[in-house]
Write a protein that holds these residues in place. Structure first.
Motif, PDB file in Angstrom:
ATOM      1  N   MET A 154       0.837  -1.191   0.000  1.00 50.22           N
ATOM      2  CA  MET A 154       0.000   0.000   0.000  1.00 50.22           C
ATOM      3  C   MET A 154       0.876   1.247   0.000  1.00 50.22           C
ATOM      4  SD  MET A 154      -3.142  -0.879   2.574  1.00 50.22           S
ATOM      5  CE  MET A 154      -4.341  -2.147   2.188  1.00 50.22           C
ATOM      6  N   ARG A 162      -2.042  -3.109   7.921  1.00 46.89           N
ATOM      7  CA  ARG A 162      -3.020  -3.464   6.899  1.00 46.89           C
ATOM      8  C   ARG A 162      -3.578  -4.851   7.172  1.00 46.89           C
ATOM      9  NH1 ARG A 162      -0.913  -4.675   0.940  1.00 46.89           N
ATOM     10  NH2 ARG A 162      -3.139  -5.103   0.764  1.00 46.89           N
ATOM     11  N   ALA A 207      -6.708  -0.646  -0.655  1.00 45.74           N
ATOM     12  CA  ALA A 207      -6.276   0.250   0.426  1.00 45.74           C
ATOM     13  C   ALA A 207      -7.463   0.975   1.044  1.00 45.74           C
ATOM     14  CB  ALA A 207      -5.276   1.260  -0.117  1.00 45.74           C
ATOM     15  N   PRO A 250      -8.743  -0.981   8.735  1.00 45.00           N
ATOM     16  CA  PRO A 250      -7.718  -1.915   9.251  1.00 45.00           C
ATOM     17  C   PRO A 250      -8.338  -3.038  10.078  1.00 45.00           C
ATOM     18  CG  PRO A 250      -7.120   0.385   9.663  1.00 45.00           C
ATOM     19  CD  PRO A 250      -8.535   0.387   9.198  1.00 45.00           C
TER      20      PRO A 250
END
Length: 219
Positions: A94, A195, A202, A206
């Motif tokens: 990411m 992540r 993305a 989380p």
């Protein structure tokens, strides 16, 4: 998806200007510095461009998933857990969580100190590149930015206790179970811990750990 083969880092200006001509993502040779990623000139024509990308045979969707359920009951106590694993799955790193100064903001990532330095000139393989305001060259789709995100996760775990029936009969309840459970307590992976390796995008939240305490009643 075809990607460049990142085989190491440029170690000097001589490496940059005596190597193959490159203009990946608009990053001309003059914009490179020692520590930037070195991509293989796969077709040997002296120019690094899209013709040097090769298929990797790495998948972003798993061909195999594994799960293991554990549990036991002892007297009035019960325990249950579910482990879940996905091997050999690859994802692109990411951008906002890896490169320094994302979006030209003054922000260094936690692993900035592990970047390439002259002391790493003899190291094998590609190392985290030097710091740039713009990482156009280093951000190219390559074996460096496409990494193994295999993981093992404790999906859920629960411990419970059933109150004795002798007590419950007096208050006209057939069953009362006290429980404590949790989800996503830990994930073991080589991916960035910020992540969720289960998600490729993305634009997702989380990993969230959840803890619950409750009662299950039956009348």
């Amino acid at each position: 998806v075809n990607r460049y083969l990142a085989t190491g880092n440029y170690t000097s200006l001589d490496d940059i200007y005596n190597g193959p001509i490159t203009n990946i993502n608009g990053a001309a040779q003059s914009m490179l510095i020692p520590g930037d990623l070195y991509y293989m000139d796969y077709n040997g024509d002296g120019i690094i461009n899209v013709n040097d990308k090769v298929p990797l045979g790495k998948l972003t969707v798993p061909l195999t998933t594994c799960s293991l359920s554990l549990g036991f009951t002892y007297k009035n106590f019960s325990f249950n857990a579910l482990l879940y694993a996905v091997p050999d799955i690859y994802r692109k790193i990411m951008t906002l969580l890896f490169w320094d100064f994302p979006g030209s903001n003054i922000k260094a990532q936690p692993h900035t100190l592990s970047r390439w330095t002259p002391e790493d000139a003899g190291a094998e393989g590609a190392i985290r590149p030097s710091i740039h305001i713009s990482n156009a060259h280093n951000k190219a789709s390559s074996t460096f930015t496409f990494t193994n995100h295999s993981y093992l996760r404790l999906k859920n775990i629960e411990v419970s206790y059933d109150l004795p029936k002798q007590i419950l009969q007096k208050i006209y309840i057939s069953r009362c179970q006290v429980y404590v459970n949790a989800n996503n307590l830990f994930t073991i992976t080589n991916a960035d811990p910020r992540r969720d390796p289960e998600r490729e995008s993305a634009s997702v939240y989380p990993i969230v750990k959840r803890y619950n305490i409750g009662l299950r009643l039956s009348f």
